[in-house]
Each structure stands twice: as C-alpha cells, then as structure tokens.
Write an enzyme that holds these catalytic residues in place. Structure first.
Site, PDB file in Angstrom:
ATOM      1  N   TYR A 141       0.756  -1.301   0.059  1.00 59.89           N
ATOM      2  CA  TYR A 141       0.087  -0.239  -0.054  1.00 59.89           C
ATOM      3  C   TYR A 141       0.893   1.128  -0.128  1.00 59.89           C
ATOM      4  CZ  TYR A 141      -2.972   3.793   2.074  1.00 59.89           C
ATOM      5  OH  TYR A 141      -3.491   4.771   2.314  1.00 59.89           O
ATOM      6  N   LYS A 185       1.583   4.022  -3.010  1.00 66.65           N
ATOM      7  CA  LYS A 185       1.236   5.293  -2.602  1.00 66.65           C
ATOM      8  C   LYS A 185       1.987   6.425  -2.843  1.00 66.65           C
ATOM      9  CE  LYS A 185      -2.551   6.762  -1.013  1.00 66.65           C
ATOM     10  NZ  LYS A 185      -3.718   7.054  -1.908  1.00 66.65           N
TER      11      LYS A 185
HETATM   12  N1  LIG Z   1      -8.419   5.951   5.999  1.00 71.71           N
HETATM   13  C1  LIG Z   1      -7.112   6.291   6.420  1.00 71.71           C
HETATM   14  O1  LIG Z   1      -7.010   6.473   7.621  1.00 71.71           O
HETATM   15  C2  LIG Z   1      -6.412   7.032   5.335  1.00 71.71           C
HETATM   16  C3  LIG Z   1      -6.673   7.017   4.000  1.00 71.71           C
HETATM   17  N2  LIG Z   1      -5.940   7.537   2.905  1.00 71.71           N
HETATM   18  C4  LIG Z   1      -6.348   7.844   1.561  1.00 71.71           C
HETATM   19  O2  LIG Z   1      -7.602   8.101   1.442  1.00 71.71           O
HETATM   20  C5  LIG Z   1      -8.257   7.666   0.420  1.00 71.71           C
HETATM   21  C6  LIG Z   1      -9.490   7.219   0.720  1.00 71.71           C
HETATM   22  O3  LIG Z   1      -9.535   6.317   1.570  1.00 71.71           O
HETATM   23  P1  LIG Z   1     -10.798   5.520   2.536  1.00 71.71           P
HETATM   24  O4  LIG Z   1     -11.922   6.598   2.227  1.00 71.71           O
HETATM   25  O5  LIG Z   1     -10.161   5.274   3.912  1.00 71.71           O
HETATM   26  O6  LIG Z   1     -10.943   4.288   1.741  1.00 71.71           O
HETATM   27  P2  LIG Z   1     -12.332   3.444   1.140  1.00 71.71           P
HETATM   28  O7  LIG Z   1     -11.775   1.953   0.972  1.00 71.71           O
HETATM   29  O8  LIG Z   1     -13.596   3.595   2.018  1.00 71.71           O
HETATM   30  O9  LIG Z   1     -12.490   4.403  -0.371  1.00 71.71           O
HETATM   31  C7  LIG Z   1     -11.915   3.858  -1.510  1.00 71.71           C
HETATM   32  C8  LIG Z   1     -12.768   4.111  -2.413  1.00 71.71           C
HETATM   33  O10 LIG Z   1     -11.929   3.604  -3.714  1.00 71.71           O
HETATM   34  C9  LIG Z   1     -12.847   2.898  -4.572  1.00 71.71           C
HETATM   35  N3  LIG Z   1     -12.145   2.284  -5.608  1.00 71.71           N
HETATM   36  C10 LIG Z   1     -11.153   1.204  -5.158  1.00 71.71           C
HETATM   37  N4  LIG Z   1     -10.492   0.720  -6.436  1.00 71.71           N
HETATM   38  C11 LIG Z   1     -11.062   1.406  -7.220  1.00 71.71           C
HETATM   39  C12 LIG Z   1     -10.869   1.343  -8.822  1.00 71.71           C
HETATM   40  N5  LIG Z   1      -9.992   0.515  -9.401  1.00 71.71           N
HETATM   41  N6  LIG Z   1     -11.599   2.100  -9.543  1.00 71.71           N
HETATM   42  C13 LIG Z   1     -12.613   2.983  -9.024  1.00 71.71           C
HETATM   43  N7  LIG Z   1     -12.951   2.873  -7.618  1.00 71.71           N
HETATM   44  C14 LIG Z   1     -11.888   2.118  -6.851  1.00 71.71           C
HETATM   45  C15 LIG Z   1     -13.709   1.870  -3.813  1.00 71.71           C
HETATM   46  O11 LIG Z   1     -14.590   1.513  -4.120  1.00 71.71           O
HETATM   47  C16 LIG Z   1     -13.775   2.855  -2.342  1.00 71.71           C
HETATM   48  O12 LIG Z   1     -15.182   3.218  -2.664  1.00 71.71           O
HETATM   49  C17 LIG Z   1      -7.326   6.553  -0.053  1.00 71.71           C
HETATM   50  O13 LIG Z   1      -6.735   6.868  -1.222  1.00 71.71           O
HETATM   51  C18 LIG Z   1      -6.545   6.053   0.930  1.00 71.71           C
HETATM   52  O14 LIG Z   1      -5.065   5.841   0.389  1.00 71.71           O
HETATM   53  C19 LIG Z   1      -4.926   8.396   3.431  1.00 71.71           C
HETATM   54  C20 LIG Z   1      -4.541   8.407   4.812  1.00 71.71           C
HETATM   55  C21 LIG Z   1      -5.394   7.882   5.661  1.00 71.71           C
HETATM   56  C1  LIG Z   2      -5.342  -3.931  16.396  1.00 78.89           C
HETATM   57  C2  LIG Z   2      -4.868  -2.709  16.836  1.00 78.89           C
HETATM   58  C3  LIG Z   2      -3.483  -3.052  17.371  1.00 78.89           C
HETATM   59  C4  LIG Z   2      -5.004  -1.685  15.943  1.00 78.89           C
HETATM   60  C5  LIG Z   2      -6.462  -1.396  15.486  1.00 78.89           C
HETATM   61  C6  LIG Z   2      -6.603  -0.086  14.989  1.00 78.89           C
HETATM   62  C7  LIG Z   2      -6.002  -0.153  13.449  1.00 78.89           C
HETATM   63  C8  LIG Z   2      -7.035  -0.863  12.492  1.00 78.89           C
HETATM   64  C9  LIG Z   2      -5.739   1.377  12.984  1.00 78.89           C
HETATM   65  C10 LIG Z   2      -4.757   2.379  13.855  1.00 78.89           C
HETATM   66  C11 LIG Z   2      -4.060   3.060  13.211  1.00 78.89           C
HETATM   67  C12 LIG Z   2      -4.615   3.011  11.730  1.00 78.89           C
HETATM   68  C13 LIG Z   2      -4.071   3.543  10.503  1.00 78.89           C
HETATM   69  C14 LIG Z   2      -4.404   3.027   9.120  1.00 78.89           C
HETATM   70  C15 LIG Z   2      -5.495   2.021   8.965  1.00 78.89           C
HETATM   71  C16 LIG Z   2      -6.302   1.587  10.431  1.00 78.89           C
HETATM   72  C17 LIG Z   2      -5.029   1.754  11.613  1.00 78.89           C
HETATM   73  C18 LIG Z   2      -4.005   0.551  11.174  1.00 78.89           C
HETATM   74  C19 LIG Z   2      -3.855   3.476   7.875  1.00 78.89           C
HETATM   75  C20 LIG Z   2      -2.763   2.391   7.294  1.00 78.89           C
HETATM   76  C21 LIG Z   2      -4.790   3.679   6.851  1.00 78.89           C
HETATM   77  C22 LIG Z   2      -4.022   4.259   5.416  1.00 78.89           C
HETATM   78  C23 LIG Z   2      -2.830   5.042   5.554  1.00 78.89           C
HETATM   79  O1  LIG Z   2      -2.597   5.812   4.604  1.00 78.89           O
HETATM   80  C24 LIG Z   2      -2.246   5.269   6.919  1.00 78.89           C
HETATM   81  C25 LIG Z   2      -3.237   4.810   7.892  1.00 78.89           C
HETATM   82  C26 LIG Z   2      -2.242   4.943   9.495  1.00 78.89           C
HETATM   83  C27 LIG Z   2      -3.125   4.835  10.529  1.00 78.89           C
END
Ligand SMILES: NC(=O)C1=CN([C@@H]2O[C@H](COP(=O)(O)OP(=O)(O)OC[C@H]3O[C@@H](n4cnc5c(N)ncnc54)[C@H](O)[C@@H]3O)[C@@H](O)[C@H]2O)C=CC1
Ligand SMILES: CC(C)CCC[C@@H](C)[C@H]1CC[C@H]2C3=C(CC[C@]12C)[C@@]1(C)CCC(=O)C[C@@H]1CC3
Length: 345
Positions: free
Chosen positions: A144, A148
């Site tokens: 991942y 990214k």
């Molecule tokens: N959730 C987190 O803590 C963090 C997320 N991000 C980034 O934020 C963005 C959004 O993440 P979330 O909303 O958490 O994930 P999510 O999994 O809820 O949303 C991602 C969306 O992308 C769509 N998708 C995946 N592959 C696709 C494809 N081939 N064509 C069209 N659509 C596609 C999925 O269907 C989904 O709706 C991602 O780029 C992720 O890398 C960055 C930092 C932290």
């Molecule tokens: C099982 C426990 C030790 C941890 C449970 C919580 C975790 C699932 C989350 C804590 C920090 C989170 C995090 C992400 C995903 C969910 C956690 C690991 C990311 C990897 C999501 C995608 C990113 O770009 C970075 C995020 C960092 C923090």
C-alpha cells in the site's frame, strides 16, 4: 473551428466517491453548491442531483464521461490498505493513476487533487512533527505504502502550468469518523475476540488521528487555492487534527466509550513486531493451502508502537488550514455513530 466549452469551476468529479472519505467529501461539496459526479467501482448511496458513474479507474473510456465538463477532479480511490495483493495495488494506484492523469488531460480538467497519505514517509521508525520535506520511505512497510509513494510522485510531476493542468496532494493521517470501515470496526472486532488486552511498548507514543471532516476541509481548501500563481502547485500537504495523542489513549477512549475494557498489560514492542513478522511470513508460505489474515500485521504493530505525527504548518500557511472539529468532538461524534458496535449490541 469549434470553440471548447470552458468547464464551470463549480463542476467537479470525485473518483472513489463511494468510499469513506469520498462520500464525506461529496456531501460537503454538494452542500457548498458544487455540481458533483462520482466515479467508483461500486455505488454505496444515493443523493439527489448526484450523478454516479460506475467503472474501474484503470479504464480510460469508462472514466471520460465522469470527467466531462469538470474543471476539478478529486482522486481518493485506492484498494484497502489491509489487502496484501501487490498486483492490485500496482494496477490501481500506479497504472490507474497514470490513466486518471491522462483522462484529465483529455477531458480538459484544470485541477487534480490527490488523496495521498502521510505514510509515504513512514518506514516503521519514529516520526515526530514530520514536515513535508522528509524523504519518501526508502523501505516502504507494505505494498500500500510503496504504491502510494509512486502515485503521489506521478500526480505531483504532472503539474504543468503550460498545459493549464495544476495538481496538489493531500497527505492525511489516521482518518476516523462516522462510517469509517477500518479503524473503529477493526478495533472493536479485535476487542470482541479478546485480543485488545495488551499495550504494545510503553504506551507513550504520540500519533495523529484526523477527523474526516478536517480531511475534507483540507481537500476543498487545496482545490480552491490551486491557481497558476499559487505556491501550492505540485506540492504535498499534511492534513491532521494538529493534536497528536498517545496511540493507546486514543484506542482506550474509543473502546471505553463503546463499553469495552481498555488494554492494560504491556508487551515489548520488538517481541510483538517479531511475532507479527513471523505470522505474516507464515501466512505467505501457507497461502496456497491455508488462508488466514493475522490481526496484528507488521504494519499495524509499527503504527501502534512508534511515534508518527506530522506538522501541518505548511497547510496553515499556504492554505489557511485550521482543523474545524477537535479530537474530543470527533471521537464523540464517531462513537455515537456506531450504536451497533457497542458492547452487547
Ligand atoms: N483511511 C485512512 O486512514 C487514510 C486513507 N488515505 C487515503 O484516502 C483515500 C480514501 O480512503 P478511504 O476512504 O479510507 O478508503 P475506502 O476504501 O473507504 O474508499 C476507497 C474507494 O475507492 C474505490 N476504488 C477502489 N479501487 C477502485 C478502482 N479500481 N476504480 C474505481 N474506484 C475504486 C472503492 O470502491 C472505495 O469506494 C485513499 O486514497 C487512501 O489511500 C490516506 C491516509 C489515511
Ligand atoms: C489491532 C490494533 C493494534 C489496532 C487497531 C486499529 C488499526 C486498525 C488502525 C490504527 C492506525 C490506523 C491507520 C491506518 C489503518 C487503520 C489503523 C492501522 C492507515 C494504515 C490507513 C491508510 C493510511 O494511509 C495510513 C493509516 C495510518 C493509521
């Protein structure tokens, strides 16, 4: 000669708009008077006036109708970080992002805002108040992160004033909030299976968790400040709650608010990390005959046991960013949104 219709600057497309962050972004854009088209491989909701385009972002022909007449595109699609499918990450995050850029250029899109991640600089070692000029991780901790990094480079390098195509990347960290499919659900599932008893390390490591509405706010500020003479063109920006918190205090607060016990016993970081690595290797070797997904992956253990918090001074200075929801309020609103995850529910 046919005159090209200049797209309205309130018309935008959100790639990945069915996801957790994407849907919050779409809802806010609609509230602010943007006309939005959503592109995703799935449709997870409906909203009056919203157009959904279903397709894979790797398919340019499927993408083009969604970008038609849009001056602004948000790209926040990615496979879930928990997957370990290298081929999928490379296809979607790298090849797919090339396709997104190509389609934007063909459709005459002027601004592309990418959702990157602060993890692009994380190698499993402490980061304290990290700035955007930290080098990309040389040894990314998983596929991942590896993809990214490439995705962010592609988008930032595509910024070209001559072509009237401007790009910027937002690097959020640890997004949480209502409808998050990862953080709280995984935490609760781990607690329900009796595995949330231990604190990895001494429990003092500070981490950023960012409420989803602050991440949305950062994206919209970036889009609205992206102009040919602006300093933000081709740059990445950390967006956080600007309130680093002890990882284990955050987890405990969420668990207790949902009726579960907070973890109490300490385990040495190096021991848990070694075990997680061993389990991961085992799961890879046994994959052809036995499929299992360890809860404590090396990535999760590294995230749970190290400092990783980032400065968002650059966003404050260039974008006028300031978090709009505090950590305390964000946690309250998140916990209230998960009645089905309460103990005994
Ligand atoms: N959730 C987190 O803590 C963090 C997320 N991000 C980034 O934020 C963005 C959004 O993440 P979330 O909303 O958490 O994930 P999510 O999994 O809820 O949303 C991602 C969306 O992308 C769509 N998708 C995946 N592959 C696709 C494809 N081939 N064509 C069209 N659509 C596609 C999925 O269907 C989904 O709706 C991602 O780029 C992720 O890398 C960055 C930092 C932290
Ligand atoms: C099982 C426990 C030790 C941890 C449970 C919580 C975790 C699932 C989350 C804590 C920090 C989170 C995090 C992400 C995903 C969910 C956690 C690991 C990311 C990897 C999501 C995608 C990113 O770009 C970075 C995020 C960092 C923090």
């Amino acid at each position: 000669m046919a005159t090209r219709v200049r797209p309205s600057n309130k018309r935008c497309a959100v790639i990945g708009g069915s996801g957790f962050l994407g849907r919050h972004l779409v809802e806010t854009l609609v509230d602010r008077g943007y006309s939005v088209s959503v592109f995703d491989i799935r449709q997870s909701y409906e909203l009056p006036g919203l157009t959904f385009h279903l397709g894979d972002l790797c398919d340019e022909q499927a993408l083009l109708p969604a970008l038609k007449n849009a001056s602004l595109v948000f790209h926040c699609a990615s496979p879930a970080p928990a997957s370990d499918d290298r081929e999928l990450f490379e296809r979607v995050n790298i090849q797919g992002t090339r396709t997104v850029i190509q389609a934007c250029l063909e459709a005459g899109v002027q601004k592309l805002v990418l959702t990157s991640s602060a993890s692009v600089v994380f190698e499993g070692k402490d980061i304290k108040n990290g700035q955007e000029d930290l080098p990309y991780a040389r040894k990314p901790i998983d596929y991942y992160t590896e993809t990214k990094i490439e995705q962010e480079k592609l988008v930032l390098q595509a910024c070209d004033r001559e072509k009237d195509f401007l790009t910027v990347a937002i690097r959020p960290h640890g997004i949480f909030g209502p409808r998050d499919p990862q953080l709280v659900p995984i935490l609760v599932d781990t607690a329900r299976r009796g595995k949330m008893k231990f604190i990895i390390g001494d429990g003092t490591n500070l981490v950023d968790f960012t409420f989803v509405e602050n991440v949305v706010h950062g994206h919209i500020l970036a889009a609205e400040n992206l102009r040919p003479n602006s300093p933000i063109c081709g740059k990445p920006y950390h967006i956080t709650n600007d309130e680093p918190v002890r990882f284990w205090d955050f987890m405990s607060e969420v668990l207790v608010a949902l009726g579960y016990a907070a973890p109490r016993f300490h385990l040495p970081y190096i021991l848990v990390y070694g075990l997680a690595l061993l389990l991961w290797l085992l799961s890879m070797i046994l994959r052809p005959v036995l499929s299992f997904k360890p809860t404590f992956t090396p990535m999760r253990v590294a995230l749970a046991g190290t400092h990783h918090y980032y400065s968002c001074d650059r966003a404050k200075q260039d974008l006028g960013y300031k978090p709009v929801v505090s950590l305390k309020e964000g946690i309250q609103r998140t916990v209230q949104s998960y009645p089905h995850l309460r103990k005994g529910a």
